[in-house]
Design a protein around this motif. Sequence first.
Motif, PDB file in Angstrom:
ATOM      1  N   ALA A   1      14.801  53.275  37.074  1.00 51.21           N
ATOM      2  CA  ALA A   1      14.188  54.047  38.184  1.00 51.21           C
ATOM      3  C   ALA A   1      14.458  53.178  39.519  1.00 51.21           C
ATOM      4  N   ARG A   2      14.374  53.919  40.550  1.00 56.15           N
ATOM      5  CA  ARG A   2      14.487  53.088  41.866  1.00 56.15           C
ATOM      6  C   ARG A   2      13.179  52.975  42.837  1.00 56.15           C
ATOM      7  N   ASP A   3      13.044  51.758  43.350  1.00 57.76           N
ATOM      8  CA  ASP A   3      11.817  51.686  44.274  1.00 57.76           C
ATOM      9  C   ASP A   3      12.346  51.004  45.474  1.00 57.76           C
ATOM     10  N   GLU A   4      11.330  50.345  46.345  1.00 55.84           N
ATOM     11  CA  GLU A   4      11.746  49.926  47.522  1.00 55.84           C
ATOM     12  C   GLU A   4      12.597  48.470  47.350  1.00 55.84           C
ATOM     13  N   ALA A   5      12.426  47.781  46.088  1.00 56.63           N
ATOM     14  CA  ALA A   5      13.197  46.756  45.780  1.00 56.63           C
ATOM     15  C   ALA A   5      14.630  46.907  45.574  1.00 56.63           C
ATOM     16  N   GLY A   6      15.061  48.155  44.937  1.00 60.67           N
ATOM     17  CA  GLY A   6      16.039  48.424  44.250  1.00 60.67           C
ATOM     18  C   GLY A   6      16.145  49.174  43.276  1.00 60.67           C
ATOM     19  N   VAL A   7      17.197  48.975  42.298  1.00 63.03           N
ATOM     20  CA  VAL A   7      17.114  49.597  41.067  1.00 63.03           C
ATOM     21  C   VAL A   7      16.544  48.914  39.985  1.00 63.03           C
ATOM     22  N   ARG A   8      15.739  49.435  39.010  1.00 63.61           N
ATOM     23  CA  ARG A   8      14.990  48.840  38.053  1.00 63.61           C
ATOM     24  C   ARG A   8      15.327  49.365  36.738  1.00 63.61           C
ATOM     25  N   VAL A   9      15.827  48.361  35.637  1.00 65.93           N
ATOM     26  CA  VAL A   9      16.056  48.800  34.145  1.00 65.93           C
ATOM     27  C   VAL A   9      15.167  47.977  33.300  1.00 65.93           C
ATOM     28  N   ARG A  10      14.219  48.653  32.645  1.00 67.61           N
ATOM     29  CA  ARG A  10      13.276  48.136  31.992  1.00 67.61           C
ATOM     30  C   ARG A  10      13.670  48.130  30.432  1.00 67.61           C
ATOM     31  N   VAL A  11      13.631  47.108  29.544  1.00 70.14           N
ATOM     32  CA  VAL A  11      13.845  47.190  28.231  1.00 70.14           C
ATOM     33  C   VAL A  11      12.445  46.621  27.554  1.00 70.14           C
ATOM     34  N   SER A  12      11.851  47.445  26.852  1.00 73.71           N
ATOM     35  CA  SER A  12      10.492  47.379  26.140  1.00 73.71           C
ATOM     36  C   SER A  12      10.641  47.591  24.504  1.00 73.71           C
ATOM     37  N   ASP A  13       9.726  46.321  24.067  1.00 70.63           N
ATOM     38  CA  ASP A  13       9.858  46.500  22.446  1.00 70.63           C
ATOM     39  C   ASP A  13       8.456  46.456  22.059  1.00 70.63           C
ATOM     40  N   THR A  14       8.160  46.597  20.691  1.00 66.28           N
ATOM     41  CA  THR A  14       6.744  46.431  20.116  1.00 66.28           C
ATOM     42  C   THR A  14       6.971  44.999  19.075  1.00 66.28           C
ATOM     43  N   GLY A  15       7.733  44.200  19.579  1.00 65.56           N
ATOM     44  CA  GLY A  15       8.201  42.846  18.555  1.00 65.56           C
ATOM     45  C   GLY A  15       6.957  41.992  18.640  1.00 65.56           C
ATOM     46  N   ILE A  16       7.343  40.719  18.333  1.00 68.75           N
ATOM     47  CA  ILE A  16       6.335  39.651  18.199  1.00 68.75           C
ATOM     48  C   ILE A  16       5.771  39.001  19.657  1.00 68.75           C
ATOM     49  N   GLY A  17       6.640  39.422  20.449  1.00 59.23           N
ATOM     50  CA  GLY A  17       5.813  39.071  21.899  1.00 59.23           C
ATOM     51  C   GLY A  17       6.116  37.447  22.188  1.00 59.23           C
ATOM     52  N   ILE A  18       5.908  36.879  23.327  1.00 60.67           N
ATOM     53  CA  ILE A  18       6.177  35.637  23.528  1.00 60.67           C
ATOM     54  C   ILE A  18       4.860  34.928  24.277  1.00 60.67           C
ATOM     55  N   PRO A  19       4.609  33.841  23.906  1.00 62.31           N
ATOM     56  CA  PRO A  19       3.358  33.274  24.303  1.00 62.31           C
ATOM     57  C   PRO A  19       3.465  33.009  25.985  1.00 62.31           C
ATOM     58  N   ALA A  20       2.461  33.010  26.478  1.00 60.87           N
ATOM     59  CA  ALA A  20       2.514  32.897  27.957  1.00 60.87           C
ATOM     60  C   ALA A  20       3.022  31.530  28.337  1.00 60.87           C
ATOM     61  N   ASP A  21       2.834  30.417  27.705  1.00 61.42           N
ATOM     62  CA  ASP A  21       3.411  29.012  28.296  1.00 61.42           C
ATOM     63  C   ASP A  21       4.633  29.203  28.088  1.00 61.42           C
ATOM     64  N   LYS A  22       5.421  29.952  27.221  1.00 57.45           N
ATOM     65  CA  LYS A  22       6.725  30.076  26.893  1.00 57.45           C
ATOM     66  C   LYS A  22       7.660  31.152  27.690  1.00 57.45           C
ATOM     67  N   LEU A  23       6.775  32.124  28.493  1.00 53.11           N
ATOM     68  CA  LEU A  23       7.766  33.182  29.240  1.00 53.11           C
ATOM     69  C   LEU A  23       8.668  32.883  29.946  1.00 53.11           C
ATOM     70  N   GLU A  24       8.674  31.858  30.874  1.00 51.42           N
ATOM     71  CA  GLU A  24       9.444  31.374  31.751  1.00 51.42           C
ATOM     72  C   GLU A  24      10.527  30.442  31.165  1.00 51.42           C
ATOM     73  N   ALA A  25      10.244  29.761  30.063  1.00 51.87           N
ATOM     74  CA  ALA A  25      11.160  29.009  29.349  1.00 51.87           C
ATOM     75  C   ALA A  25      12.047  29.589  28.622  1.00 51.87           C
ATOM     76  N   VAL A  26      11.894  31.019  28.193  1.00 52.00           N
ATOM     77  CA  VAL A  26      13.154  31.656  27.581  1.00 52.00           C
ATOM     78  C   VAL A  26      14.324  31.914  28.217  1.00 52.00           C
ATOM     79  N   PHE A  27      14.307  31.902  29.592  1.00 50.35           N
ATOM     80  CA  PHE A  27      15.465  31.840  30.461  1.00 50.35           C
ATOM     81  C   PHE A  27      16.135  30.422  30.529  1.00 50.35           C
ATOM     82  N   ASP A  28      15.459  29.606  30.017  1.00 50.52           N
ATOM     83  CA  ASP A  28      16.319  28.298  30.061  1.00 50.52           C
ATOM     84  C   ASP A  28      17.453  28.309  28.849  1.00 50.52           C
ATOM     85  N   PRO A  29      18.729  27.678  29.104  1.00 50.43           N
ATOM     86  CA  PRO A  29      19.645  27.505  28.184  1.00 50.43           C
ATOM     87  C   PRO A  29      19.047  26.958  26.916  1.00 50.43           C
TER      88      PRO A  29
END
Length: 874
Positions: A794-822
Motif C-alpha cells: 500500500a501507499r501512505d505519507e512515508a511512501g510505498v510499503r510492502v509487508r510480508v507476514s507469517d504465522t511462524g515461530i516468531g522472534i524474541p524482542a531482544d533479538k528483533l534488531e539483531a536479525v539484520f546484523d550479518p
Amino acid sequence: MCVNRTGGSYLVGSDGHPSPWFAVGMSNGADGVGTAGGTDGRDGDAAGRLFAGPGEMRALCRALDWAATPLGPVEEWPAALRAVAGLVLAAPTAMVVLWGPELVQFYNDAYREVMGAKHPAGLGQPTRECWPEVWDFNAPLYEGVTRRGESFTFTDQPLVVERHGRREEAFFTLAYSPVPDDGGAMGGVLVTVFETTAQVRARGAREEERERLLAESEAARARVTATLESIGDAFYAVDRDFRFTYVNHRAEELWGRSRESLLGRHYWTEFPQAVGSVAHRHHLEVMAGRRPAHFEAVSPVIGRWVDVSLYPDEAGGGLACYFRDVDDRRHADAERERLLREAEAARDAAERAAAAAAASEARYRMLFDSIDAGFSVVEVIFDAERRPVDYRFVEANPAFAEQTGLADAVGRTARELLPTLEAHWFEVYGRVALTGEAVRFQNGSEPMGRWFDVYAFRAGAPEERRVGILFTDVTAAHVAARERERLLAELSAERERLRSTILNMPAPLALLVGPEHRFDIVNAAYRRVSGGGRDVTGLTPPEAFPELAGQGIYELFDRVYETGEPWSGPESPVRYDRDGDGVQDTWFDLHFQPVRDAEGRVVGIFNFAVDVTDQVRARRQVERLLAESEHARADAEAARTEAEAANRAKSEFLAVMSHELRTPLNAIGGYAELMEMGIRGPTTAQQQEDLRRIQTSQRHLLGLINEVLNYAKLETGTVHFDLADVPVRDAVLGAELLVAPQARSKGIALAVTDCPPGLEARADVEKLRQIVVNLLSNAVKFTDPGGRVEVSCARDEAGVRVRVSDTGIGIPADKLEAVFDPFVQVRSDLARPHEGTGLGLAISRDLARGMGGDLAARSTPGAGSTFTLTLPAA
C-alpha cells in the motif's frame, strides 16, 4: 554532498542542512563510477519525460537538440541539473540557470520577456555569446558564485542590453545563487530576474511631473499676484493675528500708505481709528465664523463709503478683503433719489427740476461709465407662472463688454446673446427682482468661459422687475485657486502612497523627521524588532530606546542628518530590550538614509534595522563547535583508519574466498548433471538418488556462497542500482512464483493480498524482487507446515510499503534488531533445524537503504513475524 555506506547521496546547503530545492539519488556502478538514477535507455525519451507539461519553454526544451549544446544529451545530464531544470520551468517568476564551465542558458516562460528578440535562440546558448553587452557586469558575479559559492542581489540595477535589435537601458532586480552539482561542487548559477524598467521610469516621470506642477504653481501664484495688482478693487490679506500679509497697489492709493510700511504690522495698530467701527465688527465675525461677508459702510480710515467683501483664507487661517470706493456712487444715488423726490414734490418747478435731474443724470452717467468694474441693469422676463426665463439688458457700462466679452448687449436678451446660458443666472436675478433682497455671490458661465464676482440688487420700482448687476471677472483667481487645490491634493496623495508603501514593506523600516529625529512612520516589521512590539511613533530615539545611550546610535542619527551622507553597518552590536525581558546583546544590519526636500535639504532619515542576532549567534556557535570538533576529529581519525583497514581486509577476503569456492562447486554441479544425463554411462536408481542429493547439496552450498558474495559486494560498495518507476504488484507476483514450490512442499499457504495494480515505487526491479524473495523464503523457512504467509502492499505519507507476514515461530524482542546484523540467526546452536548463513536480512536491509528506503520487523514469539519494506513512491 553527503554519501551513505551504500553509495546513495543527497545535496546539502551551505549551512550543513539538506537543500530544500532537490535531493538526488546516486549509486555506485560496478566500475565504481557514480551514475544518475532514474533515466536510462529503457525508460524512453529522457527529454520528453523531463520537460513534460504545458508551456512554450517546455515545448522548446523537448524539441531542442541538446546533444548539439555543451550540456550534451538529456539522459547524460547530472541529476542536480535535472532537478533545477524542473524547478525553473515550474516557477512563475523569471529564472535562468547557467550550467557548466560554459554557463549554458536554461530559462522558463516568465524569462522570455527579458530575452526579447534573443528568444528562442538563447536557449542552450552560453550566456557570454547571448549577452556580450553585459558580460563585463556579470563575469565577476559568476566568478564569485561558481568559485566561492557566494550569492548576490541587486535592486533596480541599470544595464544596457540589446534584445529588440537595438541597445537600450533597462533596470532589473537580480539575485544570483549557486547551484551544487552531484558531487557538491558549484555546478551552475541560478539567476532570478525581476525587470523594473517600467517602475524606475515611472518614478522618474513622476518626479518630472512634480517639478513641472511646482513650476506651474509658482507661475499661477505669479499670475494671481499680477491679477491682484491689476484689478480696480483694493485688496489686502491678514493672518489670523490680523497682521498684513499682502497689500495691492490700489489699497496703497486709497489708504495713502506704502505696502512696505504695512506688511507684517497689526491692522488695528496701524489704523486705530477703525477699532469699534462696522468694518472692525465684520472682520471679527468673519475671522471667528469662517464665513464670508459683504457690506457697505463709511471707512473710518479714508472717510468715504466703501463696498467691502471679506473672505476667510482657509489655507492660511486669516482673511482676504476686496473693497472699492463707492462714495461717488452712493452720493449719486442719494442725489438722484433726492432730485426725483423734489421733482414729484415741486411739479410747478418742472424746468428747474428737469435741469437738476439732467445734471444729476449727467453725473450719474459719468460715474456709470467711469467705474472699472462691469455694471449693467437688466429687466427680468417671467413666464405666465412667474418663473424667470430670460432678461433683457437695459443699460451696460463700457467695462461690461471688457468683463463679459459681449458687445452691443443693450436692448437684447441673454438668450439671444448666449442661447445655452445656465438657468441659475435667471433664477438669482428673478429672486432679486421679486424680493428686493440684494445678493453677493461668485459663479461661472460655461458659454462665456469665465467666473464672476457679482453683486445684484433691485434697481427701480418693484413692478419694473429691474436688477442692477455690479460684477468683476475673477476667472484667473478661480483657476489659480482650483490649481492650488489640485496640487495640494496630489501632494497629499503622494504622501499617503509613500506612507502606505512604508507600512506594507516586509523589511523593518521607519521614517524619522526633523533635527530631533522623531519617529513619523513606523511599519509593523520595525515594531516587531523594536522590542516587545512597542509602537514608537511620535517618539525620539532617546525616548523610544533609552537603553541605547552611550552606544553611539543617537550620534549616528545626528551625523547622517547634519552631513546628508548615508551610513550602513552590517552586524552592528546593539544592547537593548529586545523581547521586553531586559537589556541583552543583539546584532543588527543598520542602514541610515537621509531624506531631502525639493530644495535638497535633509528633513528626515529612513532607518532600516534588520535583526540578525540569531544568525550571528548561530555562526559563533558553529565556529566554537568546529573548533571543538577539530580536536575530536584528530583523535577519531586514527581509530577510523584502523577500522576501515580491518573492514576492507575482511570484505576483500570474503569476496576472494567466495569466488574461489564457487569455481569447484560449479564443477561439482556440472559433472553431477552429466552423470544424471547418462553421458558417462547408465546409472541405477540408487545412483540417480545419490546424484540428486549431490545436486541439492551443491545448490544449497552455492546459494550460501552467493549470499556471502552479495554481502561482500555491498560492503565494498560495488552493487549497481538501476532506479526506475517499478510496478510493485508485478515484482511481488514474480517473487511469489519463485517461492511457491518451497511453500507447497511444506504445506504452507502463500497468498498475495491487497496489492493495487497501479501502485509504483522508485526502485531497482531486480533488487526489489531479491528482497521480496528473501523475505518470503525466510517466512516459509521459519513457518511450520499448515501455517500461512501473506504479502500486501500500500501507499501512505512515508511512501510505498510492502509487508510480508507469517504465522511462524516468531522472534524474541531482544533479538528483533539483531536479525539484520550479518551472520546472525535467532538460534545459533549446532542443533538448529534451519540452515543458512544469516546474511539474507542484512543484505535485504542494505539493498532497501541503497534504493532510498528501509526494512523493519515486528514479531510476537510463537505467533509470527511481519517484515515491512519501505520505498520511495514513483
